[in-house]
Motif scaffolding. Structure first.
Motif, PDB file in Angstrom:
ATOM      1  N   ARG A   1      33.226  49.833 -39.408  1.00 44.59           N
ATOM      2  CA  ARG A   1      33.556  49.291 -40.385  1.00 44.59           C
ATOM      3  C   ARG A   1      32.631  48.251 -40.810  1.00 44.59           C
ATOM      4  N   GLN A   2      31.871  47.539 -39.971  1.00 46.30           N
ATOM      5  CA  GLN A   2      30.657  46.861 -39.952  1.00 46.30           C
ATOM      6  C   GLN A   2      29.377  47.597 -40.533  1.00 46.30           C
ATOM      7  N   ALA A   3      29.250  48.815 -40.206  1.00 51.01           N
ATOM      8  CA  ALA A   3      28.074  49.686 -40.495  1.00 51.01           C
ATOM      9  C   ALA A   3      28.323  50.182 -41.783  1.00 51.01           C
ATOM     10  N   ILE A   4      29.428  50.410 -42.084  1.00 53.40           N
ATOM     11  CA  ILE A   4      29.685  50.926 -43.531  1.00 53.40           C
ATOM     12  C   ILE A   4      29.708  49.843 -44.410  1.00 53.40           C
ATOM     13  N   LYS A   5      30.087  48.678 -44.149  1.00 54.64           N
ATOM     14  CA  LYS A   5      29.952  47.574 -44.915  1.00 54.64           C
ATOM     15  C   LYS A   5      28.589  47.092 -45.417  1.00 54.64           C
ATOM     16  N   GLU A   6      27.541  47.474 -44.401  1.00 57.28           N
ATOM     17  CA  GLU A   6      26.007  47.257 -44.594  1.00 57.28           C
ATOM     18  C   GLU A   6      25.243  48.309 -45.394  1.00 57.28           C
ATOM     19  N   LEU A   7      25.970  49.428 -45.572  1.00 60.48           N
ATOM     20  CA  LEU A   7      25.326  50.591 -46.201  1.00 60.48           C
ATOM     21  C   LEU A   7      24.519  50.547 -47.447  1.00 60.48           C
ATOM     22  N   PRO A   8      25.359  49.697 -48.464  1.00 65.33           N
ATOM     23  CA  PRO A   8      24.665  49.586 -49.510  1.00 65.33           C
ATOM     24  C   PRO A   8      22.974  48.908 -49.550  1.00 65.33           C
ATOM     25  N   GLN A   9      22.890  48.173 -48.396  1.00 61.15           N
ATOM     26  CA  GLN A   9      21.514  47.667 -48.247  1.00 61.15           C
ATOM     27  C   GLN A   9      20.294  48.831 -47.966  1.00 61.15           C
ATOM     28  N   PHE A  10      20.771  49.789 -47.831  1.00 59.20           N
ATOM     29  CA  PHE A  10      20.079  50.947 -47.407  1.00 59.20           C
ATOM     30  C   PHE A  10      19.597  51.904 -48.771  1.00 59.20           C
ATOM     31  N   ALA A  11      20.366  51.316 -49.933  1.00 55.75           N
ATOM     32  CA  ALA A  11      20.330  51.979 -50.983  1.00 55.75           C
ATOM     33  C   ALA A  11      19.114  51.747 -51.892  1.00 55.75           C
ATOM     34  N   THR A  12      18.028  51.791 -51.546  1.00 59.86           N
ATOM     35  CA  THR A  12      16.774  51.492 -52.319  1.00 59.86           C
ATOM     36  C   THR A  12      15.944  52.589 -52.504  1.00 59.86           C
ATOM     37  N   GLY A  13      15.530  52.945 -53.789  1.00 62.30           N
ATOM     38  CA  GLY A  13      14.360  53.826 -54.288  1.00 62.30           C
ATOM     39  C   GLY A  13      15.223  55.210 -54.181  1.00 62.30           C
ATOM     40  N   GLU A  14      14.504  56.032 -53.479  1.00 65.22           N
ATOM     41  CA  GLU A  14      14.609  57.541 -53.218  1.00 65.22           C
ATOM     42  C   GLU A  14      15.826  57.356 -52.156  1.00 65.22           C
ATOM     43  N   ASN A  15      16.019  56.661 -51.304  1.00 66.48           N
ATOM     44  CA  ASN A  15      16.943  56.591 -50.433  1.00 66.48           C
ATOM     45  C   ASN A  15      18.374  56.702 -51.016  1.00 66.48           C
ATOM     46  N   LEU A  16      18.440  55.877 -52.224  1.00 67.50           N
ATOM     47  CA  LEU A  16      19.931  55.710 -52.670  1.00 67.50           C
ATOM     48  C   LEU A  16      20.653  56.853 -52.791  1.00 67.50           C
ATOM     49  N   PRO A  17      20.201  58.182 -53.401  1.00 70.20           N
ATOM     50  CA  PRO A  17      21.199  59.427 -53.488  1.00 70.20           C
ATOM     51  C   PRO A  17      21.668  59.766 -52.292  1.00 70.20           C
ATOM     52  N   ARG A  18      20.769  59.602 -51.017  1.00 71.77           N
ATOM     53  CA  ARG A  18      21.102  59.910 -49.728  1.00 71.77           C
ATOM     54  C   ARG A  18      22.333  59.127 -49.205  1.00 71.77           C
ATOM     55  N   VAL A  19      22.341  57.730 -49.650  1.00 70.87           N
ATOM     56  CA  VAL A  19      23.068  56.729 -49.155  1.00 70.87           C
ATOM     57  C   VAL A  19      24.644  57.183 -49.714  1.00 70.87           C
ATOM     58  N   ALA A  20      24.280  57.398 -51.274  1.00 74.78           N
ATOM     59  CA  ALA A  20      25.672  57.739 -51.973  1.00 74.78           C
ATOM     60  C   ALA A  20      26.172  59.297 -51.310  1.00 74.78           C
ATOM     61  N   ASP A  21      25.412  60.131 -50.823  1.00 75.08           N
ATOM     62  CA  ASP A  21      26.125  61.171 -50.140  1.00 75.08           C
ATOM     63  C   ASP A  21      26.660  61.023 -48.903  1.00 75.08           C
ATOM     64  N   ILE A  22      26.093  60.082 -48.207  1.00 69.77           N
ATOM     65  CA  ILE A  22      26.795  59.655 -46.908  1.00 69.77           C
ATOM     66  C   ILE A  22      28.055  58.870 -47.083  1.00 69.77           C
ATOM     67  N   LEU A  23      28.002  57.899 -47.951  1.00 72.45           N
ATOM     68  CA  LEU A  23      29.231  57.350 -48.537  1.00 72.45           C
ATOM     69  C   LEU A  23      30.406  58.252 -48.861  1.00 72.45           C
ATOM     70  N   THR A  24      29.931  59.303 -49.807  1.00 69.82           N
ATOM     71  CA  THR A  24      30.867  60.354 -50.315  1.00 69.82           C
ATOM     72  C   THR A  24      31.445  61.075 -49.049  1.00 69.82           C
ATOM     73  N   GLN A  25      30.542  61.326 -48.156  1.00 68.65           N
ATOM     74  CA  GLN A  25      31.446  62.081 -47.086  1.00 68.65           C
ATOM     75  C   GLN A  25      32.030  61.235 -46.190  1.00 68.65           C
ATOM     76  N   LEU A  26      31.873  59.931 -46.041  1.00 67.41           N
ATOM     77  CA  LEU A  26      32.711  58.927 -45.452  1.00 67.41           C
ATOM     78  C   LEU A  26      34.151  58.790 -45.906  1.00 67.41           C
ATOM     79  N   LEU A  27      34.271  59.470 -47.216  1.00 70.16           N
ATOM     80  CA  LEU A  27      35.674  59.210 -47.996  1.00 70.16           C
ATOM     81  C   LEU A  27      36.545  59.876 -47.247  1.00 70.16           C
TER      82      LEU A  27
END
Length: 524
Positions: free
Chosen positions: A80-106
């Motif tokens: 839960r702590q790790a998921i909560k902090e994931l948006p902080q990694f969503a910068t620049g070209e990393n954002l689509p990857r973070v979105a992909d990861i979060l989508t899988q975590l659904l």
């Protein structure tokens, strides 16, 4: 593996470095290694890694992978702590990857985690909607079944909560483009959800936007293919697609293509339709959809031919009077059953299309055929008058809660049906037949119209007051026919009307064979 003390010490080095923090790559690497430690070390790493992530672009992949390891940890509090902090990694070209990861975590079954994932996705949506959509649609098109289904569910429920500055015209165009790719291979339930998503987009609220949606539905419905009434999937696909199309039709967005298909392909096969839905009156369902669409039919290429097919089908439900024996009694054992719900739909559809060819009954039918039709109308009208009187008598003086009992609800709807038929029959008995009367179909609300639809009440009610149910003939009005007293009374208790409400609900996600190989069941 670093200890808790080492993690705090290296955190202090990075925190104290202020603008020179990027020079302490070794200290950040120690924090990254914290994901290999015990529970305490992992909890600290989950907080420290995102805090300094932006300062070490050369370690971005390692940092994201380290955080992802924590998102998959066995300890729920760490996840839960790790998921909560994931948006902080969503910068620049990393954002689509973070979105992909979060989508899988659904796919998580933990409700608290699921809510965190949803909130994180919404958070990065507001940072970069296009990038977030890239991750979501990537998983919808290529991900596991459960991820795909939950990603679609996310879009269908969360998009409407986003502000206008996030859902720009360009973002909506991307949603439409990506949705078209998905619609090449969907189940029935998925299709319903995507229509919900697309019909809610601001850019598709215009006439041209609605027309685009109708074309999408028509393509999904396979209106170019020959209809197979014995294939439940074929029948189910047509009905689900038509339910999605009905709210889109208006005086400017015509239903002609669908109405033509129903007249040419479905009506002739009405009695042989098959459905996997237990207890569904599939024939009535089809006739209701046809009636709703007929109001918005434009110029039809084969109008006379299709009107004749509709007329012939109507005749099947408008019986001739039973032959009388010499003593005046019926020669048969019982009166023909009058199927009011079917007749309301067919008569209404005929009335709507008949406006486009008003001389059909007088110029296109021979005299014998017209005489036969009027005899059937006369017989039906006689039974109708008795039902209307008895229904009014049964409901007389009842208000409020008394009208909310199941029995009285049925009677109220039955009165709407019979009044509608009565009005339409009166029109057809004019010389020449008239098509001017307007009624509200019995299952439709009188005043409410879906948001975004610029219709005057129903097309069926144009010219009628929006706040009143269609009234039957006034007490002092001239009745068409007065039947012998009590002749039809015994049938009233057997009147059965199944009110099915709206037609746009999903009937369950079974693969639509012709649309591809994907076959997914209902998740929720």
């Amino acid at each position: 593996m670093p200890t808790v003390e080492e993690l705090y010490r290296n955190y202090g080095i990075l925190a104290d470095a202020t603008e020179q923090v990027g020079q302490h790559k070794d200290a950040y690497q120690v924090i990254l290694d914290g994901v290999k430690g015990g529970t305490k070390e992992k909890r600290l790493a989950a907080q420290f890694i995102p805090k300094f992530f932006k300062h070490f672009p050369e370690l971005a992949d390692s940092a994201i992978n380290a955080q992802l390891d924590l998102c998959e940890d066995e300890d729920v509090s760490i996840r839960r702590q790790a998921i909560k902090e994931l948006p902080q990694f969503a910068t620049g070209e990393n954002l689509p990857r973070v979105a992909d990861i979060l989508t899988q975590l659904l796919q998580t079954d933990d409700s608290a985690e699921f809510n965190l994932v949803n909130n994180a996705l919404l958070s990065i949506f507001k940072m970069d909607a296009k990038g977030t959509l890239g991750g979501l649609f990537s998983q919808i098109l290529q991900g596991e079944d459960i991820v795909r289904e939950r990603a679609i569910k996310f879009l269908s429920t969360k998009l409407k909560t986003l502000p206008d500055e996030v859902l720009t015209k360009e973002v909506e165009e991307l949603i439409l483009t990506e949705s078209k790719k998905v619609l090449e291979d969907v189940t029935g339930e998925e299709f319903v959800l995507f229509m919900k998503i697309l019909s809610g987009l601001k850019s598709l609220q215009t006439v041209s936007g609605r027309q685009q949606l109708v074309e999408l539905v028509a393509e999904q419905a396979d209106l170019e293919q020959t209809f197979n009434p014995s294939d439940p999937d074929c029948v189910d696909r047509l009905l689900q697609c038509t339910r999605q199309a009905v709210p889109l039709f208006s005086k400017n967005v015509h239903s002609t293509r669908f109405v033509t298909y129903f007249c040419e392909q479905v009506l002739p096969n009405l009695s042989t339709l098959t459905t996997p839905v237990e207890g569904l009156d599939i024939q009535l369902e089809v006739l209701k959809l046809l009636a709703e669409m007929s109001s918005f039919c434009g110029d039809m290429e084969k109008l006379e031919t299709n009107l004749r097919k509709l007329f012939d089908k109507l005749l099947e439900y408008m019986p001739l009077p039973p032959e009388e024996a010499e003593n005046g009694e019926n020669a048969g054992n019982e009166e023909p059953k009058l199927q009011f719900s079917y007749v309301e739909c067919l008569l209404y559809s005929f009335h709507q299309l008949g406006r486009k060819l008003p001389d059909f009954l007088t110029a296109k039918l021979n005299a014998e055929k017209l005489k036969d039709f009027k005899i059937r109308l006369q017989y039906f009208a006689r039974g109708l008058q008795v039902y209307i009187r008895q229904l009014r008598l049964a409901l007389q003086g009842k208000t409020g809660d008394a009208l909310k009992t199941e029995e009285n609800k049925i009677k109220v709807v039955a009165l709407k049906i019979t009044n509608n038929i009565n009005v339409l029959i009166k029109d057809l008995f004019h010389i020449p037949p008239s098509y001017k009367s307007t009624v509200t179909l019995s299952w439709k609300p009188v005043q409410k119209v879906e948001i975004g639809q610029k219709r005057a009440s129903e097309d069926t009610t144009s010219g009628s007051p929006p706040k009143k149910s269609p009234a039957g003939p006034k007490r002092d009005a001239r009745q068409i026919y007065n039947p012998p007293s009590g002749k039809y009374s015994s049938n009233l208790s057997n009147f059965n009307y199944e009110q099915r409400g709206a037609f746009r609900g999903s009937r369950g996600g079974r693969g639509w064979g012709a649309r591809g190989n994907r076959s997914r069941g209902r998740l929720y």
